[in-house]
Design a protein around this motif. Structure first.
Motif, PDB file in Angstrom:
ATOM      1  N   THR A 181       5.359   2.569  10.106  1.00  0.00           N
ATOM      2  CA  THR A 181       4.910   2.788   8.734  1.00  0.00           C
ATOM      3  C   THR A 181       5.960   3.613   8.019  1.00  0.00           C
ATOM      4  O   THR A 181       6.371   4.664   8.519  1.00  0.00           O
ATOM      5  CB  THR A 181       3.558   3.517   8.690  1.00  0.00           C
ATOM      6  OG1 THR A 181       2.555   2.646   9.216  1.00  0.00           O
ATOM      7  CG2 THR A 181       3.174   3.888   7.261  1.00  0.00           C
ATOM      8  N   PHE A 220       7.293   5.705   4.509  1.00  0.00           N
ATOM      9  CA  PHE A 220       6.834   6.461   3.341  1.00  0.00           C
ATOM     10  C   PHE A 220       8.059   6.638   2.456  1.00  0.00           C
ATOM     11  O   PHE A 220       8.736   7.660   2.486  1.00  0.00           O
ATOM     12  CB  PHE A 220       6.268   7.812   3.767  1.00  0.00           C
ATOM     13  CG  PHE A 220       5.315   8.440   2.779  1.00  0.00           C
ATOM     14  CD1 PHE A 220       5.443   8.232   1.416  1.00  0.00           C
ATOM     15  CD2 PHE A 220       4.282   9.259   3.214  1.00  0.00           C
ATOM     16  CE1 PHE A 220       4.578   8.806   0.507  1.00  0.00           C
ATOM     17  CE2 PHE A 220       3.389   9.838   2.323  1.00  0.00           C
ATOM     18  CZ  PHE A 220       3.542   9.614   0.971  1.00  0.00           C
ATOM     19  N   THR A 227      -0.262   6.061  10.557  1.00  0.00           N
ATOM     20  CA  THR A 227      -0.650   6.223   9.154  1.00  0.00           C
ATOM     21  C   THR A 227      -0.376   7.659   8.721  1.00  0.00           C
ATOM     22  O   THR A 227      -0.858   8.598   9.366  1.00  0.00           O
ATOM     23  CB  THR A 227      -2.155   5.928   8.949  1.00  0.00           C
ATOM     24  OG1 THR A 227      -2.444   4.613   9.407  1.00  0.00           O
ATOM     25  CG2 THR A 227      -2.541   6.056   7.484  1.00  0.00           C
ATOM     26  N   GLU A 239      -1.754  11.561   2.598  1.00  0.00           N
ATOM     27  CA  GLU A 239      -1.180  11.419   1.262  1.00  0.00           C
ATOM     28  C   GLU A 239      -0.003  12.358   1.018  1.00  0.00           C
ATOM     29  O   GLU A 239       0.962  11.999   0.338  1.00  0.00           O
ATOM     30  CB  GLU A 239      -2.272  11.649   0.209  1.00  0.00           C
ATOM     31  CG  GLU A 239      -1.862  11.268  -1.186  1.00  0.00           C
ATOM     32  CD  GLU A 239      -3.022  11.308  -2.169  1.00  0.00           C
ATOM     33  OE1 GLU A 239      -2.761  11.376  -3.374  1.00  0.00           O
ATOM     34  OE2 GLU A 239      -4.175  11.282  -1.726  1.00  0.00           O
ATOM     35  N   SER A 297      -6.052   2.349   6.714  1.00  0.00           N
ATOM     36  CA  SER A 297      -5.350   2.789   5.509  1.00  0.00           C
ATOM     37  C   SER A 297      -6.036   4.030   4.968  1.00  0.00           C
ATOM     38  O   SER A 297      -7.175   4.350   5.340  1.00  0.00           O
ATOM     39  CB  SER A 297      -5.355   1.696   4.424  1.00  0.00           C
ATOM     40  OG  SER A 297      -6.586   1.679   3.712  1.00  0.00           O
ATOM     41  N   TYR A 321      -8.800  -2.181   4.958  1.00  0.00           N
ATOM     42  CA  TYR A 321      -7.964  -1.438   4.022  1.00  0.00           C
ATOM     43  C   TYR A 321      -8.697  -1.205   2.701  1.00  0.00           C
ATOM     44  O   TYR A 321      -9.459  -2.060   2.231  1.00  0.00           O
ATOM     45  CB  TYR A 321      -6.672  -2.204   3.732  1.00  0.00           C
ATOM     46  CG  TYR A 321      -5.783  -2.461   4.930  1.00  0.00           C
ATOM     47  CD1 TYR A 321      -5.721  -1.567   6.004  1.00  0.00           C
ATOM     48  CD2 TYR A 321      -4.981  -3.606   4.991  1.00  0.00           C
ATOM     49  CE1 TYR A 321      -4.890  -1.811   7.092  1.00  0.00           C
ATOM     50  CE2 TYR A 321      -4.149  -3.849   6.067  1.00  0.00           C
ATOM     51  CZ  TYR A 321      -4.105  -2.951   7.116  1.00  0.00           C
ATOM     52  OH  TYR A 321      -3.281  -3.196   8.183  1.00  0.00           O
ATOM     53  N   VAL A 380       0.055  -1.822   3.546  1.00  0.00           N
ATOM     54  CA  VAL A 380      -0.378  -0.551   4.128  1.00  0.00           C
ATOM     55  C   VAL A 380       0.710   0.097   4.974  1.00  0.00           C
ATOM     56  O   VAL A 380       0.833   1.325   5.003  1.00  0.00           O
ATOM     57  CB  VAL A 380      -1.673  -0.752   4.935  1.00  0.00           C
ATOM     58  CG1 VAL A 380      -2.006   0.478   5.773  1.00  0.00           C
ATOM     59  CG2 VAL A 380      -2.827  -1.065   3.983  1.00  0.00           C
ATOM     60  N   GLN A 381       1.540  -0.709   5.617  1.00  0.00           N
ATOM     61  CA  GLN A 381       2.615  -0.137   6.445  1.00  0.00           C
ATOM     62  C   GLN A 381       3.796   0.350   5.598  1.00  0.00           C
ATOM     63  O   GLN A 381       4.768   0.873   6.145  1.00  0.00           O
ATOM     64  CB  GLN A 381       3.080  -1.156   7.478  1.00  0.00           C
ATOM     65  CG  GLN A 381       2.091  -1.366   8.628  1.00  0.00           C
ATOM     66  CD  GLN A 381       0.879  -2.168   8.222  1.00  0.00           C
ATOM     67  OE1 GLN A 381       0.979  -3.108   7.419  1.00  0.00           O
ATOM     68  NE2 GLN A 381      -0.282  -1.835   8.768  1.00  0.00           N
ATOM     69  N   GLN A 403       3.755   3.001   2.925  1.00  0.00           N
ATOM     70  CA  GLN A 403       2.788   3.913   2.329  1.00  0.00           C
ATOM     71  C   GLN A 403       3.146   4.221   0.870  1.00  0.00           C
ATOM     72  O   GLN A 403       4.244   4.662   0.558  1.00  0.00           O
ATOM     73  CB  GLN A 403       2.708   5.209   3.118  1.00  0.00           C
ATOM     74  CG  GLN A 403       1.502   6.040   2.756  1.00  0.00           C
ATOM     75  CD  GLN A 403       0.736   6.493   3.981  1.00  0.00           C
ATOM     76  OE1 GLN A 403       0.793   5.883   5.034  1.00  0.00           O
ATOM     77  NE2 GLN A 403       0.039   7.586   3.834  1.00  0.00           N
ATOM     78  N   TYR A 431       0.331   7.752  -3.734  1.00  0.00           N
ATOM     79  CA  TYR A 431      -0.918   7.664  -4.498  1.00  0.00           C
ATOM     80  C   TYR A 431      -0.975   8.671  -5.641  1.00  0.00           C
ATOM     81  O   TYR A 431      -1.748   8.500  -6.580  1.00  0.00           O
ATOM     82  CB  TYR A 431      -2.115   7.913  -3.564  1.00  0.00           C
ATOM     83  CG  TYR A 431      -2.357   6.816  -2.557  1.00  0.00           C
ATOM     84  CD1 TYR A 431      -2.943   5.604  -2.942  1.00  0.00           C
ATOM     85  CD2 TYR A 431      -2.026   6.983  -1.217  1.00  0.00           C
ATOM     86  CE1 TYR A 431      -3.180   4.604  -2.020  1.00  0.00           C
ATOM     87  CE2 TYR A 431      -2.276   5.981  -0.276  1.00  0.00           C
ATOM     88  CZ  TYR A 431      -2.850   4.804  -0.685  1.00  0.00           C
ATOM     89  OH  TYR A 431      -3.088   3.801   0.236  1.00  0.00           O
TER      90      TYR A 431
END
Length: 493
Positions: free
Chosen positions: A276, A278, A322, A325, A393, A448, A486-487, A489, A492
């Motif tokens: 994953t 980011f 995962t 945030e 997720s 998800y 989802v992978q 990220q 948000y």
């Protein structure tokens, strides 16, 4: 890893040319009769003992578990609808989202849904393109599909072929989805040991793909040991036909976790199962069979390991990762039993086949993964239900760390890990066992959260749409995304 994904029919090379370049993908309405699913596309089943079967029936009669195919859920979760499988009969797999569309992988290809009305999704197109496990992601006008089973060539007309044959193929496929009703197959890239899963690092001009694969063999010409890294593919957005592997960074110079006999019950690291990324934080987390890793991806073409952890007591197979945030935690999943076993029971216990919550401490190259606790669903499952931690997720609730997660026949769990030491389930959805006397592989593969709703791709039952109404998650409804893999990220905030 799923038990039906590892067969002798693996690996291959990029064929002389991608015959499907520029051609309309094989839609089921005119699907070629020659295209065949991979071995294991249909859910596997096995008889359980008489005692286990009678125990399952007794648990149903006593109200300890739901009845066969009975739907139950917590008061704060609603089941809005189910769309059964249509023409693609293989195993349902991963999900991706863009605008008003959901993209659902299936071992026989992929399905595009219009989810503009989440309570009434409509099928826009179904694409026949066999090759497990058809892990799917999207970016702009491109859709990416993983092939991790040995095929006769790179087309959607391919048939199964042993990996011991040099002419076999597996890797990444690329589709143009500018017309959702008529996806167009535009590129294919062979990768070492195929593509079990893949993860995007999207940029304005290019999309970088991290391809995870594993299980090399001396008998596979194109999947030779050691296989201690990932393939990196660069896809130019304006010329996807020029997609190519640009590097194979070795992530485990020492070979990684040796597995048994040094670490009994632990998978030997021979590559990664899933990563994953980011992108905003220039970080990635990798679940790599016997190891969990944290990577610096400041240069997306050259990911670099910052820290590495092992759990040789409770983790059997590091499956996925995962971030929370803020990017200061990682949840790793352990897929004990490969997704085909009943592990959500007293015999297995609460710490195996579970999630491991790790805090990220320190700064820069000195960041470390520090274990805090395990999370496993508190609901018992029968001996005829495959159940273990799977794809999850975030639900982007303000000020909290909340995830929604698939547990195969354990259903869908919504859980809070704001306190890393004391995670707890706050909502759930599940069906009773598919059978009371046979373990038939099924349940939620991916669950998800996307723009106010939960979407679950059930291996056998099709697409479920759920909604959660809870003060702890209500703030997430204001978060709207145009695209979700989802992978990869999202930020948000």
């Amino acid at each position: 890893m799923k038990p039906w994904e590892r067969s002798s029919q693996r690996r291959g090379y990029l064929g002389a040319a991608v015959a499907a370049f520029g051609l309309v993908a094989s839609l089921l309405a005119a699907g070629p009769a020659a295209a065949t699913p991979d071995p294991g596309d249909a859910p596997h089943s096995k008889r359980v003992t008489k005692d286990q079967a009678s125990g399952t029936r007794a648990a149903i009669e006593n109200g300890e578990i739901p009845g066969v195919d009975e739907i139950v859920h917590s008061d704060n979760v609603s089941h809005l609808t189910n769309i059964p499988k249509q023409d693609l009969k293989g195993t349902n797999s991963d999900l991706a989202f863009q605008g008003r569309y959901a993209f659902a992988g299936n071992y026989d290809g992929f399905v595009i849904y219009d989810i503009s009305r989440p309570e009434r999704p409509k099928i826009v197109s179904q694409v026949l393109c066999p090759g497990s496990q058809n892990d799917v992601s999207v970016s702009g006008n491109l859709l990416f599909l993983s092939t991790d089973s040995s095929r006769s060539d790179n087309s959607c007309n391919s048939t199964t072929q042993p990996a011991t044959e040099k002419s076999s193929w597996e890797g990444m496929k690329v589709f143009d989805i500018s017309d959702k009703a008529n996806p167009r197959y535009v590129a294919a890239v062979e990768t070492s040991c195929g593509s079990h899963t893949h993860t995007l690092v999207p940029e304005r001009r290019n999309v970088y793909i991290y391809v995870s694969s594993y299980a090399p063999s001396e008998t596979f010409p194109d999947c030779q040991p050691p296989h201690d890294g990932i393939s990196v593919i660069k896809v130019p957005r304006q010329a996807p036909e020029k997609a190519a592997v640009i590097d194979f960074p070795v992530l485990f110079p020492d070979g990684g976790n040796p597995g048994a006999p040094a670490n009994p019950g632990v998978s030997k690291t021979t590559g990664c199962h899933d990563l994953t990324t980011f992108p905003k934080l220039k970080l990635a987390a990798g679940a790599c069979m016997g190891d969990g890793i944290l990577l610096d991806i400041a240069d997306p073409a050259k990911p670099r390991v910052i820290d590495r952890v092992e759990d040789n007591v409770n983790f059997a197979f590091w499956h996925s990762a995962t971030f929370n945030e803020r990017g200061n935690k990682v949840v790793f999943t352990d897929e004990l039993g490969g997704g085909g076993a009943a592990t959500c029971n007293d015999a297995t216990g609460p710490n195996r086949g579970a999630d491991g919550i790790y805090d990220i401490v320190g700064k820069g190259n000195k960041r470390k993964l520090v274990f805090r606790s395990y999370y496993k669903i508190p609901r018992q499952q029968a001996a005829t239900e495959n159940c273990v931690a799977h794809n999850a997720s975030l639900i982007p609730a303000k000020g909290r760390d909340i995830a929604v997660q698939a547990w195969y026949q354990g259903g869908v769990s919504v859980w809070d890990f704001t306190d890393s030491d004391h995670p707890e389930e706050i909502g759930y959805f599940e069906r009773g066992p598919i059978s009371a006397d046979t373990l038939i592989t099924g349940g939620s593969w991916s669950a998800y959260y996307y723009n106010g709703y939960i979407y679950s791709n059930d291996i056998t039952k099709g697409l479920d749409v759920l909604k959660i109404d809870d003060r702890r998650t209500d703030s997430a409804r204001s978060v709207r995304l145009h695209e979700l893999n989802v992978q990869t990220q999202p930020d948000y905030r």
